[in-house]
Design an enzyme around this catalytic site. Structure first.
Site, short mmCIF file in Angstrom:
data_model
loop_
_atom_site.label_atom_id
_atom_site.label_comp_id
_atom_site.label_asym_id
_atom_site.label_seq_id
_atom_site.Cartn_x
_atom_site.Cartn_y
_atom_site.Cartn_z
N HIS A 64 45.75 41.07 34.21
CA HIS A 64 45.15 39.78 33.88
C HIS A 64 43.76 39.69 34.52
O HIS A 64 43.51 40.28 35.58
CB HIS A 64 46.04 38.64 34.36
CG HIS A 64 47.45 38.77 33.88
ND1 HIS A 64 47.78 38.78 32.54
CD2 HIS A 64 48.62 38.93 34.55
CE1 HIS A 64 49.09 38.91 32.42
NE2 HIS A 64 49.62 39.02 33.62
N GLU A 123 50.15 35.71 38.97
CA GLU A 123 51.55 35.32 38.83
C GLU A 123 52.38 35.89 39.97
O GLU A 123 51.98 36.86 40.63
CB GLU A 123 52.11 35.78 37.49
CG GLU A 123 52.07 37.29 37.28
CD GLU A 123 52.35 37.69 35.83
OE1 GLU A 123 53.13 38.64 35.63
OE2 GLU A 123 51.78 37.07 34.91
N ARG A 172 46.64 44.46 27.67
CA ARG A 172 47.76 45.42 27.67
C ARG A 172 47.26 46.84 27.90
O ARG A 172 46.16 47.19 27.51
CB ARG A 172 48.55 45.30 26.38
CG ARG A 172 49.28 43.97 26.26
CD ARG A 172 50.08 43.83 24.98
NE ARG A 172 50.82 42.57 25.01
CZ ARG A 172 50.30 41.39 24.68
NH1 ARG A 172 49.05 41.33 24.26
NH2 ARG A 172 51.02 40.29 24.75
#
Length: 434
Positions: free
Chosen positions: A109, A144, A309
């Site tokens: 990310h 996260e 990705r």
């Protein structure tokens, strides 16, 4: 104010058919249930169980948009900008229950700065926000953390030290030499790229560019050979052989079954392979390459949908942008230890302003005092919060209201409730802001 919220699990193909239902105590749907989202993300905003409580609004997103000061509190709710601006009124975090039956994609990310820049550039280029080849669907970063609820939660995260990678390749070399048809050239191609000044970047670049071009080429040969050697290792282990890297070899076999021929199978050998134990937490900041392989957990992240990705996926891979986002610095496994603020209250503080995870835990034995009272836990809010009960039940009381929260139920809490008291037995996970 305590506002009951609910949602339907996302049915991504990699999800478990039983884990989330088993945790929260409802009948399984029969379909994969991968993620239960609790928040105001436009992709799946939480549904308000009693719309009349908040002026008729049916989702948390609608209510926050219409009444940001009431929902978020004055500091977060002040109308500071347009909806597309990072300064607009919004809930900064997204809480999830995640259940992986099979591996997710390798991904990373962006930083906040990279996300804002990429979002503006793709808008200027006229790429629809829902386009399959879009990298930045919003102008926000997406750090996260994952809290393991299952006995183990299997993860790939971050790049290994080069010496460790060479040790793994040494095991594959030994397997190749012992095979009936040695093919050292396949491993030679990878080892050559581990000798440069920017070895990890060069390896990932080569694996993704060459490896997504079809069934021919060095990477296709390397992937095929690595998988074959991992399969032969399983036979040797069954005969009692002692292997130095059994977990890495098993990962190759598992990934090959889920994503045959994918270059991410080899990239997995460059990353840390982690088996989180129940109650352990990983924090995955911007640039950290990672993939969840299997397990049940509580995931908390900044509210964003920006994913770059890097394999183990049929979806769009922008190699150039991924290479700009990835942090290739080998680092230790990014465990996030708790801050135990009081008995039964564990707080997890990453280095961002978007979210904090709080685990409220109380056992029946804690009520063994002379008065036979119910266990009490307290936590003071400094921003809006979402709480979900995953075991037992609690009466949750704040400055102006209270709510009964049972296993499987979740609630949105406005910051004016201040100090929360949890009376009961079980587990609650609470997401809020620092």
């Amino acid at each position: 104010m305590f506002v009951g919220i609910t949602n339907s699990p996302r049915d991504y193909a990699w999800g478990s058919t039983t884990a989330i239902a088993g945790l929260l105590g409802y009948a399984p749907s029969g379909k994969p249930e991968a993620e239960l989202w609790l928040g105001a993300h436009p992709g799946s905003p939480s549904v308000i169980t009693d719309p009349a409580q908040v002026g008729g609004h049916t989702t948390l997103l609608d209510w926050i948009t219409a009444s940001p000061e009431a929902a978020l509190g004055a500091p977060l709710g002040a109308p500071l900008g347009a909806p597309a601006s990072p300064a607009a009124p919004r809930l900064s975090f997204l809480l999830k229950i995640l259940a992986a039956q099979s591996p997710l994609s390798l991904q990373a990310h962006p930083t906040s700065e990279r996300a804002r820049t990429g979002f503006v550039l793709e808008n200027a280029a006229g790429i629809p926000t829902d386009a399959a080849d879009r990298n930045y669907r919003d102008p926000f970063h997406k750090p996260e953390l994952i809290f393991a609820l299952s006995e183990t939660f299997e993860v790939l995260c971050g790049f290994r030290e080069l010496r460790e990678i060479r040790g793994i390749l040494g095991e594959f070399r030994a397997l190749d030499v012992a095979s009936d048809n040695p093919q050292p050239g396949a491993l030679d191609a990878l080892e050559r790229r581990l000798l440069g000044d920017d070895a990890l970047r060069d390896c990932v670049d080569w694996l993704l560019r060459d490896g997504r071009g079809g069934d021919s080429g060095e990477v296709a040969w390397l992937v095929e050979r690595v998988v074959a050697l991992a399969e032969s290792a399983a036979e040797l282990a069954a005969d009692g052989a002692i292997l130095d890297y059994p977990l890495e070899l098993a990962t190759v076999r598992d990934l090959a079954r889920a994503y045959p021929g994918d270059p991410g199978i080899v990239i997995s050998l460059l990353t840390n392979r982690v088996s989180l134990k129940r109650g352990e937490v990983l924090y995955l900041p911007a640039g950290n390459i990672h993939a969840y392989l299997s397990g049940l957990g509580v995931e908390l992240m900044a509210s964003s949908d920006n994913v770059l990705r890097g394999g183990l996926s049929p979806k769009h891979i922008d190699v150039d942008e991924l290479l700009e986002v990835l942090d290739f610095t080998p680092l230790p496994v990014p465990y996030l230890p708790p801050v135990v603020s009081s008995p039964g209250v564990s707080e997890y503080h990453p280095d961002v302003d978007d979210f904090v995870l709080v685990h409220i835990a109380a056992e029946a034995a804690a009520a063994s005092g002379a008065d036979g009272g119910v266990p009490m836990r307290q936590f003071t809010l400094t921003g809006p919060a979402i709480a979900i009960c995953t075991a037992g039940g609690f009466l949750v009381a704040g400055a102006g209201a209270s709510v009964a929260l049972k296993r499987g139920e979740s609630v949105y809490i406005t910051p004016d409730e201040g100090t929360l008291t949890f009376a009961g037995v079980g587990d609650v996970f609470l997401a809020t802001t620092p």
